[in-house]
Write a protein that holds these residues in place. Structure first.
Motif, short mmCIF file in Angstrom:
data_model
loop_
_atom_site.label_atom_id
_atom_site.label_comp_id
_atom_site.label_asym_id
_atom_site.label_seq_id
_atom_site.Cartn_x
_atom_site.Cartn_y
_atom_site.Cartn_z
N PHE A 163 29.23 45.99 48.96
CA PHE A 163 28.87 44.79 49.73
C PHE A 163 28.30 43.70 48.83
CE2 PHE A 163 28.25 47.69 53.64
CZ PHE A 163 29.61 47.65 53.91
N SER A 164 27.56 44.09 47.80
CA SER A 164 27.01 43.11 46.85
C SER A 164 28.13 42.37 46.13
CB SER A 164 26.10 43.79 45.83
OG SER A 164 24.97 44.32 46.46
N VAL A 165 29.15 43.11 45.73
CA VAL A 165 30.29 42.48 45.06
C VAL A 165 31.03 41.56 46.02
CG1 VAL A 165 32.54 42.94 43.97
CG2 VAL A 165 30.55 44.36 43.40
N ILE A 166 31.24 42.02 47.24
CA ILE A 166 31.91 41.19 48.25
C ILE A 166 31.10 39.93 48.53
CG2 ILE A 166 32.60 41.08 50.68
CD1 ILE A 166 33.33 44.10 50.44
N ASP A 167 29.80 40.09 48.68
CA ASP A 167 28.93 38.94 48.93
C ASP A 167 29.02 37.92 47.79
OD1 ASP A 167 28.12 40.03 51.33
OD2 ASP A 167 26.21 40.80 50.54
N ALA A 168 29.11 38.41 46.56
CA ALA A 168 29.22 37.50 45.41
C ALA A 168 30.53 36.72 45.48
CB ALA A 168 29.14 38.30 44.11
#
Length: 103
Positions: free
Chosen positions: A87-92
């Motif tokens: 999710f952190s990668v997607i959010d970025a």
């Protein structure tokens, strides 16, 4: 909803009805909302039109292709920590796209 999806994919009523194993007149009644299909038939329609059952019934407003749905389902099985990394990668990526759309 079904009419638009079916036409967008270039599938005739007759062809879709045949894939479902039902008469085209019965399928026409589904499209005109005169009767509701069984959950089994609705699931088959969603599969043939490559949409989720939620999207087909209007419960979801985002249409996802099969590959995306399968990936999301796979991620949902991960442990919480791994999900948070993804999710952190997607959010970025989402933040990057938003910034790019402003510029």
């Amino acid at each position: 909803m079904v009419v638009e999806l079916r036409k967008k994919q270039g599938i005739s009523q007759t062809d879709l009805a045949s894939q479902l194993g039902i008469h085209k007149n019965v399928f026409g009644r589904y499209e005109r909302n005169e009767v509701l299909p069984s959950i089994e038939i609705a699931r088959k329609i969603a599969d043939i039109l490559d949409v989720s059952l939620d999207y087909l019934t209007g419960k979801a407003d985002v249409q996802m292709d099969k590959n995306t749905r399968e990936r999301i389902l796979e991620v949902s099985k991960f442990e919480e920590e791994d999900k948070q990394h993804i999710f952190s990668v997607i959010d970025a990526f989402i933040a990057k796209r938003k910034i790019q759309s402003i510029l």
